[in-house]
Scaffold this motif. Sequence first.
Motif, PDB file in Angstrom:
ATOM      1  N   LEU A 180       0.817  -1.209   0.000  1.00  0.00           N
ATOM      2  CA  LEU A 180       0.000   0.000   0.000  1.00  0.00           C
ATOM      3  C   LEU A 180       0.854   1.263   0.000  1.00  0.00           C
ATOM      4  N   ILE A 181       2.094   1.145   0.467  1.00  0.00           N
ATOM      5  CA  ILE A 181       2.964   2.308   0.632  1.00  0.00           C
ATOM      6  C   ILE A 181       4.037   2.382  -0.449  1.00  0.00           C
ATOM      7  N   LEU A 182       4.362   1.283  -1.081  1.00  0.00           N
ATOM      8  CA  LEU A 182       5.473   1.190  -2.025  1.00  0.00           C
ATOM      9  C   LEU A 182       5.328   2.192  -3.167  1.00  0.00           C
ATOM     10  N   ASN A 183       6.426   2.950  -3.446  1.00  0.00           N
ATOM     11  CA  ASN A 183       6.509   3.863  -4.585  1.00  0.00           C
ATOM     12  C   ASN A 183       5.394   4.914  -4.600  1.00  0.00           C
ATOM     13  N   ARG A 184       5.034   5.407  -3.451  1.00  0.00           N
ATOM     14  CA  ARG A 184       4.018   6.466  -3.364  1.00  0.00           C
ATOM     15  C   ARG A 184       4.590   7.621  -2.545  1.00  0.00           C
ATOM     16  N   PRO A 185       5.339   8.522  -3.182  1.00  0.00           N
ATOM     17  CA  PRO A 185       6.080   9.559  -2.446  1.00  0.00           C
ATOM     18  C   PRO A 185       5.209  10.505  -1.648  1.00  0.00           C
ATOM     19  N   ALA A 203       2.656  -1.853  15.149  1.00  0.00           N
ATOM     20  CA  ALA A 203       2.716  -0.844  14.090  1.00  0.00           C
ATOM     21  C   ALA A 203       4.143  -0.338  13.903  1.00  0.00           C
ATOM     22  N   SER A 204       4.839  -0.042  15.004  1.00  0.00           N
ATOM     23  CA  SER A 204       6.202   0.473  14.896  1.00  0.00           C
ATOM     24  C   SER A 204       7.147  -0.590  14.353  1.00  0.00           C
ATOM     25  N   VAL A 205       6.881  -1.845  14.680  1.00  0.00           N
ATOM     26  CA  VAL A 205       7.698  -2.941  14.156  1.00  0.00           C
ATOM     27  C   VAL A 205       7.544  -3.029  12.647  1.00  0.00           C
ATOM     28  N   ILE A 206       6.309  -2.981  12.174  1.00  0.00           N
ATOM     29  CA  ILE A 206       6.027  -3.066  10.737  1.00  0.00           C
ATOM     30  C   ILE A 206       6.687  -1.921   9.984  1.00  0.00           C
ATOM     31  N   ILE A 207       6.498  -0.691  10.482  1.00  0.00           N
ATOM     32  CA  ILE A 207       7.030   0.485   9.795  1.00  0.00           C
ATOM     33  C   ILE A 207       8.551   0.449   9.742  1.00  0.00           C
ATOM     34  N   LEU A 210       9.713  -2.196   7.263  1.00  0.00           N
ATOM     35  CA  LEU A 210       9.471  -1.772   5.884  1.00  0.00           C
ATOM     36  C   LEU A 210      10.540  -0.782   5.430  1.00  0.00           C
ATOM     37  N   TYR A 211      10.968   0.106   6.317  1.00  0.00           N
ATOM     38  CA  TYR A 211      12.015   1.064   5.958  1.00  0.00           C
ATOM     39  C   TYR A 211      13.347   0.364   5.758  1.00  0.00           C
ATOM     40  N   LEU A 212      13.708  -0.509   6.686  1.00  0.00           N
ATOM     41  CA  LEU A 212      14.974  -1.222   6.570  1.00  0.00           C
ATOM     42  C   LEU A 212      14.997  -2.140   5.349  1.00  0.00           C
ATOM     43  N   GLY A 213      13.824  -2.595   4.920  1.00  0.00           N
ATOM     44  CA  GLY A 213      13.736  -3.441   3.735  1.00  0.00           C
ATOM     45  C   GLY A 213      13.674  -2.662   2.438  1.00  0.00           C
ATOM     46  N   GLY A 214      13.719  -1.334   2.515  1.00  0.00           N
ATOM     47  CA  GLY A 214      13.692  -0.506   1.322  1.00  0.00           C
ATOM     48  C   GLY A 214      12.317  -0.294   0.729  1.00  0.00           C
ATOM     49  N   VAL A 215      11.274  -0.732   1.430  1.00  0.00           N
ATOM     50  CA  VAL A 215       9.908  -0.576   0.936  1.00  0.00           C
ATOM     51  C   VAL A 215       9.373   0.823   1.230  1.00  0.00           C
ATOM     52  N   GLY A 219      10.789   9.628   4.777  1.00  0.00           N
ATOM     53  CA  GLY A 219       9.659  10.467   5.161  1.00  0.00           C
ATOM     54  C   GLY A 219       8.464   9.643   5.585  1.00  0.00           C
ATOM     55  N   GLY A 220       8.214   8.549   4.859  1.00  0.00           N
ATOM     56  CA  GLY A 220       7.111   7.679   5.227  1.00  0.00           C
ATOM     57  C   GLY A 220       7.335   7.022   6.577  1.00  0.00           C
ATOM     58  N   MET A 221       8.570   6.553   6.789  1.00  0.00           N
ATOM     59  CA  MET A 221       8.886   5.942   8.074  1.00  0.00           C
ATOM     60  C   MET A 221       8.672   6.927   9.215  1.00  0.00           C
TER      61      MET A 221
END
Length: 271
Positions: A180-185, A203-207, A210-215, A219-221
């Motif tokens: 849902l978040i990928l490639n949406r600046p 929620a904080s674990v997921i976010i 996702l940042y560490l995985g490059g997804v 700014g989103g993180m």
Amino acid sequence: MDSLRLLPFLFVTYLVMEYLEHKTGSKMQEAIRRADRSGPVIGGILGIFPQCGFSAAASNLYAGRIITVGTLMAIFLSTSDEMLPILISENAGVPMIAKILAVKVVTAVAAGFVIDFIFRRKENDMQIEHLCEQHHCHCENGIWKSALHHALEIFVYILLISLALNLVIAWIGEDVLGSLILNRPVIGPMVAGLVGLIPNCAASVIITKLYLGGVLSAGGMMAGLLAGTGVGVLVLLRVNDDRRENLRLIGLLYVTGVLAGMLIEVLGITF
């Protein structure tokens, strides 16, 4: 396990509130109110420690009108829940961790002062004793029993809601949330902020993952982590009776987190 880890923080918070009411009286409460202008600084710094309990404690203190709305928002914005342990376990490195924490603290403190300046009430309209009456704390039994009664009541509430939220998260899946978040600046921080509002440490674990995985972008993180309070919002909804105020506070939290995330993307800040 998340709920059990919160129980000591809830108990200590109510114990402090009972002590303030029964031992120190109005003079101590007045002293706290006079010193609360520095509240956003203290809250912004303490909020970075990796635990959910401080945001829950802040909700209780705000409901008792011991801290200001700016201090509450500073704590909420600074709180990172499980972000720090995840970064450490993933060997993110000291420079990255320090930069993320610094940005969160600066954003939280600045927002707290601005919010206090704009939205601060002229007079606190609810005291600790009123909160005590609302929740039937049986104060005549002593501060220890009263604090335990309050803590257990909120503990059960958090346990049931967290169970339901965990089931929903397990059903949706982390991969779906990432897509849902990928490639949406622009939309990315908005969606991440909504994920951050989920009143659960997951929620904080997921976010963070996702940042560490490059997804997820930086700014989103940051939007998601700033909007995330662990169970702080959940406790606020339980202990603060003004539903409209609660919705305004949640909206303010979300907007602040998203705007900060978008600003980070515009400035090209990376971690």
